[in-house]
Design an enzyme around this catalytic site. Structure first.
Site, PDB file in Angstrom:
ATOM      1  N   ASP A  34      36.556  44.791  19.255  1.00 36.02           N
ATOM      2  CA  ASP A  34      36.575  44.015  20.421  1.00 36.02           C
ATOM      3  C   ASP A  34      37.278  42.926  20.407  1.00 36.02           C
ATOM      4  OD1 ASP A  34      36.986  44.310  22.900  1.00 36.02           O
ATOM      5  OD2 ASP A  34      34.440  43.287  23.408  1.00 36.02           O
ATOM      6  N   CYS A  71      32.043  35.192  48.352  1.00 40.38           N
ATOM      7  CA  CYS A  71      32.657  36.015  47.486  1.00 40.38           C
ATOM      8  C   CYS A  71      32.220  37.358  47.686  1.00 40.38           C
ATOM      9  CB  CYS A  71      33.789  35.023  46.424  1.00 40.38           C
ATOM     10  SG  CYS A  71      34.435  36.810  45.550  1.00 40.38           S
ATOM     11  N   PHE A  76      34.623  40.440  15.980  1.00 41.28           N
ATOM     12  CA  PHE A  76      34.210  39.727  16.872  1.00 41.28           C
ATOM     13  C   PHE A  76      33.798  39.892  18.346  1.00 41.28           C
ATOM     14  CE2 PHE A  76      38.802  41.757  16.018  1.00 41.28           C
ATOM     15  CZ  PHE A  76      39.391  40.063  15.893  1.00 41.28           C
ATOM     16  N   CYS A  97      40.600  44.692  26.621  1.00 39.64           N
ATOM     17  CA  CYS A  97      41.162  44.294  27.317  1.00 39.64           C
ATOM     18  C   CYS A  97      42.536  44.316  27.808  1.00 39.64           C
ATOM     19  CB  CYS A  97      40.272  43.156  27.777  1.00 39.64           C
ATOM     20  SG  CYS A  97      40.700  41.561  26.905  1.00 39.64           S
TER      21      CYS A  97
END
EC number: 2.1.1.-
Length: 415
Positions: A347, A150, A280, A373
């Site tokens: 986060d 990959c 977090f 994210c």
């Protein structure tokens, strides 16, 4: 049924979007301005089409660099030139914030792919004629595309796919596999860290076979569902000046460059704060770097990650890090617990931190730095902070998931 469509633009999921008859039609691998031939997709997807041919190509179209692109489901966008791709990713952030009524400066996209992804999850499945296949999920399918290389992976993962094939063979030949076999491989300082999921209990002969594979491929550690099978060396990663031993399967930023970029942006926005709260926190990618200049308190629901951070916090030269497990979704820190901090960093995972954002919005913390994210849940949580009296000082989008629609960001809030 084959039809011809003109693509208007690329949507937030990376698909080309054709507009007509009052509805949007989504065509993977198509670009804005193109004229394409498509076919209907079987199943419950009346708004999706399969790309058959590009009749009129966009001048922004480029040749994909991977022979598996369009078959493997890992990458959605290798067919778009870098400059418009970067502008599109930034526009996802701008448009999502605007929908939440948030008007702020959005910086140019920061490319943080670096040398590639340092973690990969391979899937093992039996195909036709009971032939084992190990690789990635096919696009829009649970089928497995057998892959031995990959190009978006960190070179440190060059042996990952061969190791996954070697582990899958004894796991599937010596015992029945009742669940899909997933093999997560992480590049660490001391070699590959592998966690196998989906297999049943391991009889002694199988443990011996797996241990032999681990030795042959010089794996740092092999675990099954997080339980140790064999460890040659501790699987460590560098975070700032500290080496952290990873718990099996613990969260890790996708690329080394991504982690370093996010940590640098966080440190800049925390500034000269002396007491910092890291929510977090995971294994400490921010806490360990912030502790080079400030005292840090850190919380996360993952007890294994917190234990790894506590061990790494003993590194000489760091200021004190106090950390403990805490479910911040069920037990967010309340304003009284937040009052002694100069800055808070949070986060959260993709679902965001709505409960904690509500408490932060009611606090008097001078500076809050958000890392996300998921632009949609960030916008929701940011709206709560703004409605609570904070101003947003700008957003920096970060691209460590190159060739996908996923984008991360860092934002600073202040009173």
């Amino acid at each position: 049924m084959v039809e011809r469509l003109r693509i208007d633009h690329v949507g937030h999921r990376g698909d080309g979007v054709a507009l007509g008859a009052g509805e949007a039609i989504y065509v993977p691998y198509a670009l804005g301005g193109e004229t394409v031939e498509v076919d209907h997709v079987a199943g419950n997807h009346p708004d999706r089409r399969k790309l058959l041919a590009v009749d009129v190509a966009s001048p922004e179209r480029v040749a994909p660099f991977c022979p598996h692109f369009g078959i493997c489901g890992g990458c959605a966008i290798q067919h778009w030139a870098a400059e418009p791709y970067h502008a599109w990713k930034r526009s996802i952030v701008v448009e999502t914030l605007a929908q939440a009524g948030i008007d702020c400066e959005v910086a140019p996209l920061v490319d943080a792919h670096g040398v590639g992804r340092r973690r990969v999850t391979l899937h093992g499945r039996f195909g036709t004629h009971d032939i084992l296949k190990v690789g990635f999920s096919a696009a829009s399918s649970h089928d497995v595309i057998p892959i031995h290389r990959c190009p978006i992976l960190d070179p440190a993962l060059d042996g990952a796919l061969d190791a996954a094939w070697a582990l899958a063979e004894p796991l599937t030949s010596k015992m029945p596999v009742t669940k899909p076999l997933d093999i997560q491989v992480t590049a660490t300082t001391n070699g590959l860290d592998v966690d196998v999921r989906g297999s049943g209990p391991l009889p002694t002969p199988l443990v011996t076979a797996l241990s032999r594979v681990a030795e042959q491929h010089r794996l740092a550690r092999l675990t099954r569902h997080g339980e140790l099978v064999l460890q040659r060396l501790p699987p460590t990663v560098k975070m700032g000046r500290t080496e952290v031993t990873l718990p099996p399967g613990s969260f890790l930023q996708a690329t080394v460059a991504g982690e370093e970029t996010l940590a640098s942006l966080v440190a800049e926005r925390v500034g000269k704060a002396k007491e910092v709260l890291d929510l977090f926190c995971g294994v400490g990618p921010f806490a360990l770097r912030l502790a080079e200049k400030a005292r840090v308190t850190a919380y996360d629901s993952d007890a294994g990650a917190v234990a790894a951070l506590a061990k790494a916090a003993r590194t000489p030269g760091l200021k004190p890090i106090r950390c403990e497990p805490r479910d911040l979704f069920r037990r967010p820190l309340v304003p009284q617990e937040l009052r002694d901090f100069d800055a808070v960093v949070f986060d959260p995972p993709r679902q965001g931190a709505q409960a904690q954002a509500l408490k932060l919005a009611a606090s008097t913390v001078p500076v809050i730095v958000a890392v996300s994210c998921n632009v949609a849940t960030f916008a929701r949580d940011a709206r709560l902070l703004i409605d609570g009296g904070y101003r947003i000082d700008g957003v920096v989008p970060v691209d460590q998931f190159r060739h996908t629609p996923h984008v991360e960001l860092v934002a600073r809030f202040a009173r």
